[in-house]
Design an enzyme around this catalytic site. Structure first.
Site: not given
Ligand code: IPE
Ligand code: IPE
Ligand code: MG
Length: 262
Positions: A16, A20, A33, A63, A127, A189
């Protein structure tokens, strides 16, 4: 299956913080990404040397379809190119790659890339790398429950196998030992809910694109300092309890008395 038979660790990683990371640099989220894909490679390369034999990476939740279409399609394209780029590298390094989650909502080209990667890497023994894509733990549990016939008995390990099958995983994939989430968020999540019943959790502030092998090493070291009790007692307390006259019911690792609790 709360301890893998081969003694290796199963680590789950909630990757995650890509958005940000990009925002902090004035870049589009998609750049986060893109950089996140490099962090995946670093984690995969570091894992076997740390005693990790199964690594489950949360790449796209069921989601995440709620995100803007442009971001979703960038994520899907990145995934497809990641598979094409890493396929032979995984094969050379003994990594068996599998996608867990739904496949019917993915593009045919992506499904082909997944199948080709799974075929090319199926003999990998160092792995087992599971990428969770269009994944929902609750959906996997519901699907597993749906395979039970009325009145069928099923123990926890049997049900774990069904949960694994329901998301296209090797049925013998063990429960999770350690779940790491980057970016400071402290929630699951909808990730590996059944599998992490006795997992240790580590929430770290690092944003996913900055994650590297050292972070993974520190996380595994922190995990190894934890004491897993599985509902029992700490080893020294169990030893002391074993020396006391028995007036208890099945403490520590002592077997339960025949007939269960008294
Ligand atoms: C959870 O991250 C899914 C992945 C890291 C792929 P999100 O950023 O989507 O989760 P929430 O919405 O903050 O719970
Ligand atoms: C995780 O990073 C990647 C996915 C959920 C696909 P985010 O895209 O959720 O990044 P933040 O949480 O908005 O920083
Ligand atoms: Mg996120």
């Amino acid at each position: 299956m709360d301890r893998p038979a081969n003694g290796g660790l199963h680590v789950g990683l909630i990757m995650d913080g890509n958005g940000r990371w990009a925002r902090a640099r004035g870049l589009p989220r998609t750049e986060g990404h893109r950089r996140g894909a490099d962090a995946v490679r670093r984690a995969v390369e570091a894992a076997p040397g740390l005693g990790i034999t199964t690594l489950t990476l949360y790449a796209f939740s069921a989601d995440n379809w709620r995100r803007p279409a442009a971001e979703v399609s960038t994520l899907m394209r990145l995934l497809e190119s990641f598979l094409a780029r890493e396929r032979m590298r995984c094969r050379r390094r003994g990594v068996r790659l599998a996608l867990i989650g739904r496949r019917d909502r993915l593009s045919p080209a992506l499904v082909r890339a997944i199948e080709e990667t799974e075929r090319a890497t199926r003999d990998g023994a160092r792995l087992y790398l599971r990428l969770a894509v269009d994944y929902s733990a609750r959906a996997a549990i519901l699907a597993a429950a749906g395979t039970l016939r009325p009145d069928e008995r099923c123990d926890e390990n049997g049900f774990l196998q069904r949960v694994n099958r329901a998301c296209h995983s090797d049925p013998d994939t063990p429960s999770v030992d350690l779940v790491i989430r980057t970016s400071g968020e402290q929630r699951l999540s909808d990730f590996l809910l059944f599998e992490s019943a006795y997992a240790e959790f580590l929430f770290i502030a690092t944003l996913w694109p900055d994650f590297d092998g050292q972070d993974l090493r520190r996380a595994v070291e922190a995990f190894r300092r934890r004491e897993r009790r599985y509902g029992g007692l700490t080893p020294d307390k169990a030893a002391r309890a074993a020396n006391r006259p028995r007036r208890d019911f099945g403490v520590g690792n002592a077997p339960l008395p025949a007939g269960g609790f008294r």
